[in-house]
Design a protein around this motif. Structure first.
Motif, PDB file in Angstrom:
ATOM      1  N   LEU A  49      35.171 -13.941  47.773  1.00  0.00           N
ATOM      2  CA  LEU A  49      36.522 -13.706  47.263  1.00  0.00           C
ATOM      3  C   LEU A  49      36.699 -14.173  45.820  1.00  0.00           C
ATOM      4  N   LYS A  50      35.599 -14.716  45.249  1.00  0.00           N
ATOM      5  CA  LYS A  50      35.641 -15.246  43.879  1.00  0.00           C
ATOM      6  C   LYS A  50      36.760 -16.288  43.724  1.00  0.00           C
ATOM      7  N   ALA A  51      36.869 -17.155  44.740  1.00  0.00           N
ATOM      8  CA  ALA A  51      37.870 -18.225  44.729  1.00  0.00           C
ATOM      9  C   ALA A  51      37.181 -19.550  44.430  1.00  0.00           C
ATOM     10  N   ARG A  52      37.915 -20.473  43.805  1.00  0.00           N
ATOM     11  CA  ARG A  52      37.323 -21.772  43.468  1.00  0.00           C
ATOM     12  C   ARG A  52      37.566 -22.808  44.563  1.00  0.00           C
ATOM     13  N   THR A  53      38.694 -22.724  45.239  1.00  0.00           N
ATOM     14  CA  THR A  53      39.014 -23.678  46.307  1.00  0.00           C
ATOM     15  C   THR A  53      39.558 -22.916  47.517  1.00  0.00           C
ATOM     16  N   ARG A  54      39.615 -23.605  48.662  1.00  0.00           N
ATOM     17  CA  ARG A  54      40.127 -22.976  49.879  1.00  0.00           C
ATOM     18  C   ARG A  54      41.604 -22.609  49.755  1.00  0.00           C
ATOM     19  N   ASN A  55      42.316 -23.324  48.897  1.00  0.00           N
ATOM     20  CA  ASN A  55      43.740 -23.023  48.719  1.00  0.00           C
ATOM     21  C   ASN A  55      43.963 -21.624  48.154  1.00  0.00           C
ATOM     22  N   GLU A  56      42.956 -21.100  47.462  1.00  0.00           N
ATOM     23  CA  GLU A  56      43.081 -19.767  46.864  1.00  0.00           C
ATOM     24  C   GLU A  56      42.722 -18.651  47.846  1.00  0.00           C
ATOM     25  N   ILE A  57      42.247 -19.027  49.022  1.00  0.00           N
ATOM     26  CA  ILE A  57      41.837 -18.021  50.014  1.00  0.00           C
ATOM     27  C   ILE A  57      43.077 -17.495  50.739  1.00  0.00           C
ATOM     28  N   PRO A  58      43.276 -16.184  50.812  1.00  0.00           N
ATOM     29  CA  PRO A  58      44.412 -15.616  51.540  1.00  0.00           C
ATOM     30  C   PRO A  58      44.402 -16.054  53.008  1.00  0.00           C
ATOM     31  N   PRO A  59      45.570 -16.336  53.588  1.00  0.00           N
ATOM     32  CA  PRO A  59      45.656 -16.809  54.973  1.00  0.00           C
ATOM     33  C   PRO A  59      44.942 -15.920  55.980  1.00  0.00           C
ATOM     34  N   VAL A 100      37.795  -7.519  57.163  1.00  0.00           N
ATOM     35  CA  VAL A 100      39.247  -7.710  57.022  1.00  0.00           C
ATOM     36  C   VAL A 100      39.842  -6.552  56.228  1.00  0.00           C
ATOM     37  N   HIS A 101      39.213  -6.230  55.125  1.00  0.00           N
ATOM     38  CA  HIS A 101      39.688  -5.135  54.273  1.00  0.00           C
ATOM     39  C   HIS A 101      39.675  -3.803  55.022  1.00  0.00           C
ATOM     40  N   HIS A 102      38.638  -3.583  55.842  1.00  0.00           N
ATOM     41  CA  HIS A 102      38.482  -2.297  56.519  1.00  0.00           C
ATOM     42  C   HIS A 102      39.073  -2.290  57.930  1.00  0.00           C
ATOM     43  N   GLY A 103      39.661  -3.409  58.360  1.00  0.00           N
ATOM     44  CA  GLY A 103      40.307  -3.457  59.672  1.00  0.00           C
ATOM     45  C   GLY A 103      39.347  -3.351  60.843  1.00  0.00           C
ATOM     46  N   LEU A 104      38.154  -3.957  60.718  1.00  0.00           N
ATOM     47  CA  LEU A 104      37.158  -3.905  61.790  1.00  0.00           C
ATOM     48  C   LEU A 104      37.342  -5.086  62.746  1.00  0.00           C
ATOM     49  N   LEU A 105      37.058  -4.855  64.025  1.00  0.00           N
ATOM     50  CA  LEU A 105      37.317  -5.855  65.058  1.00  0.00           C
ATOM     51  C   LEU A 105      36.102  -6.727  65.341  1.00  0.00           C
ATOM     52  N   PHE A 106      36.299  -8.036  65.311  1.00  0.00           N
ATOM     53  CA  PHE A 106      35.227  -8.971  65.674  1.00  0.00           C
ATOM     54  C   PHE A 106      34.906  -8.860  67.164  1.00  0.00           C
ATOM     55  N   GLU A 107      35.922  -8.616  67.991  1.00  0.00           N
ATOM     56  CA  GLU A 107      35.727  -8.564  69.449  1.00  0.00           C
ATOM     57  C   GLU A 107      34.808  -7.431  69.880  1.00  0.00           C
ATOM     58  N   ARG A 108      34.701  -6.411  69.042  1.00  0.00           N
ATOM     59  CA  ARG A 108      33.757  -5.321  69.338  1.00  0.00           C
ATOM     60  C   ARG A 108      32.324  -5.832  69.264  1.00  0.00           C
ATOM     61  N   PHE A 109      32.113  -6.866  68.470  1.00  0.00           N
ATOM     62  CA  PHE A 109      30.787  -7.452  68.288  1.00  0.00           C
ATOM     63  C   PHE A 109      30.548  -8.597  69.267  1.00  0.00           C
ATOM     64  N   LEU A 110      31.541  -9.459  69.424  1.00  0.00           N
ATOM     65  CA  LEU A 110      31.349 -10.671  70.230  1.00  0.00           C
ATOM     66  C   LEU A 110      32.688 -11.121  70.792  1.00  0.00           C
ATOM     67  N   ASN A 111      32.713 -11.396  72.090  1.00  0.00           N
ATOM     68  CA  ASN A 111      33.906 -11.996  72.687  1.00  0.00           C
ATOM     69  C   ASN A 111      33.500 -12.713  73.971  1.00  0.00           C
ATOM     70  N   PRO A 112      34.330 -13.644  74.443  1.00  0.00           N
ATOM     71  CA  PRO A 112      33.959 -14.457  75.608  1.00  0.00           C
ATOM     72  C   PRO A 112      33.687 -13.641  76.866  1.00  0.00           C
ATOM     73  N   GLU A 113      34.254 -12.426  76.951  1.00  0.00           N
ATOM     74  CA  GLU A 113      34.039 -11.594  78.128  1.00  0.00           C
ATOM     75  C   GLU A 113      32.643 -10.975  78.149  1.00  0.00           C
ATOM     76  N   ARG A 114      32.018 -10.928  76.971  1.00  0.00           N
ATOM     77  CA  ARG A 114      30.682 -10.335  76.869  1.00  0.00           C
ATOM     78  C   ARG A 114      29.660 -11.454  76.840  1.00  0.00           C
ATOM     79  N   LYS A 115      28.927 -11.608  77.933  1.00  0.00           N
ATOM     80  CA  LYS A 115      28.024 -12.750  78.075  1.00  0.00           C
ATOM     81  C   LYS A 115      26.653 -12.523  77.432  1.00  0.00           C
ATOM     82  N   SER A 116      26.346 -11.292  77.043  1.00  0.00           N
ATOM     83  CA  SER A 116      25.026 -11.009  76.489  1.00  0.00           C
ATOM     84  C   SER A 116      24.902 -11.560  75.072  1.00  0.00           C
ATOM     85  N   MET A 117      23.640 -11.653  74.625  1.00  0.00           N
ATOM     86  CA  MET A 117      23.377 -12.141  73.275  1.00  0.00           C
ATOM     87  C   MET A 117      23.973 -11.190  72.241  1.00  0.00           C
ATOM     88  N   PRO A 118      24.438 -11.725  71.105  1.00  0.00           N
ATOM     89  CA  PRO A 118      24.875 -10.829  70.029  1.00  0.00           C
ATOM     90  C   PRO A 118      23.684 -10.018  69.522  1.00  0.00           C
TER      91      PRO A 118
END
Length: 350
Positions: free
Chosen positions: A65-75, A138-156
């Motif tokens: 994000l080319k930020a210097r501190t965590r305070n500059e990171i968008p929520p 985040v920019h492209h609206g992709l879901l992390f849960e599609r990759f990994l979630n507690p319901e999916r017990k297999s290895m990533p």
């Protein structure tokens, strides 16, 4: 006991059943599925795998994000990264990400072209900030849960594309890092398809080649897979002519002149359809273990002398072994050569 009474006396039956129970009681409880055997990667002494992934992820996010501190990171980025790191830690996959991050970093540091990422891993912000992928989820609206979630017990599963000419360098790197006894490529099995098995059995039975070829051509192919013989002779057959031959036709053995019903020929072929015929090496799969592989799975060498597992991919994952996909991509090689040629041309012009 009732089932044995027609051919064994009561005393023998009693002894046999008691022996069966005695053996059964000697078997210790065991689980077929194995715990995840993720290899141990060296980390700074002041860190655990969880804290180290956390530290390099936040540093990577600042850089992305080319930020210097965590305070500059968008929520939205802060919340997403905190959530993903929490999931990784809960599911025990921090070390997995470190392993992938390490060899992708090696590739980038050594000018080995790496793809931008593919599949569900593109939905992980951790993968993006560690430069495992080059797609901002985040920019492209992709879901992390599609990759990994507690319901999916297999290895990533993170598939990595490398320049096809440098793929062997990547396998060499992980072999040297984790030990040759802990790294192997994965076997694949080529199975007897309906078309092939029909011709093979026909040849053994002396069916004229022309007839075998005609029958094989009646079998339709969908997405590279020929229809199964059981379907071809069923009421839902896609080729009525095939079924009619099965029910009514008799062939003559080309050598002996004896009659061979097509029904007999196809029934024999059905019995061995789908069995393994030959083996090869998986185009991408590499298994990396925390323990010597010869203590976990049978191994062999292929024709080139490389060590490969005798279990195929799904069985290795079932045992908890870490399977990585090192895909050789010709496009990356072409792109890199194009860049190199442009640089050479610019130098000549200068």
């Amino acid at each position: 006991a009732q089932l044995f009474r027609d051919h064994l006396d009561d005393e023998t039956i009693k002894e046999a059943i008691e022996n069966t129970l005695e053996v059964a009681n000697k078997v210790s409880r065991y689980e077929l599925t194995g715990e995840a055997r993720i290899p141990t990667i060296p980390i700074p002494p002041e860190h655990t795998a969880d804290t180290y992934v956390e530290e390099i992820s936040w540093l990577g996010l600042l850089e992305r994000l080319k930020a210097r501190t965590r305070n500059e990171i968008p929520p939205v980025y802060k919340q997403r990264l905190e959530y993903e790191l929490k999931m990784l830690q809960q599911m025990g996959f921090s070390e997995y990400f470190l392993v992938v991050w390490d060899y992708i970093k090696y590739a980038r540091d050594n000018d080995i072209p790496v793809g931008p990422g593919r599949g569900s891993a593109a939905g992980s912000l951790v993968a993006y900030v560690l430069k495992i992928t080059n797609i901002d989820p985040v920019h492209h609206g992709l879901l992390f849960e599609r990759f990994l979630n507690p319901e999916r017990k297999s290895m990533p599963d993170i598939d990595s594309d490398f320049c096809i000419e440098r793929r062997d360098d990547m396998i060499k790197y992980v072999t040297e890092k984790y030990g040759s006894e802990r790294v192997a490529q994965i076997i694949t099995f080529n199975r007897m398809t309906s078309k092939a098995v029909l011709k093979d059995v026909g040849r053994v039975l002396g069916i004229p080649y022309k007839k075998a070829d005609e029958m094989a051509k009646l079998i339709p192919v969908s997405r590279g897979k020929p229809e199964k013989l059981k379907v071809m002779i069923s009421n839902e057959t896609p080729a009525q002519e095939f079924k009619d031959n099965y029910e009514n036709t008799i062939c003559i053995n080309a050598e002996t002149g004896t009659e061979v019903p097509v029904r007999q020929w196809i029934d024999m072929a059905i019995r061995i359809e789908g069995t393994n015929k030959t083996y090869g090496v998986h185009a991408a799969g590499v298994v990396i273990s925390s323990e010597p592989l010869d203590e976990l799975v049978p191994l062999q060498k292929n024709n080139e002398g490389a060590v490969i597992t005798q279990y195929f991919m799904e069985d290795l994952e079932f045992l908890g072994l870490l399977k990585m996909d090192f895909l050789g991509l010709k496009n990356l090689t072409t792109l890199q050569k194009t860049v190199d040629y442009i640089k050479q041309t610019q130098n000549l012009i200068v």
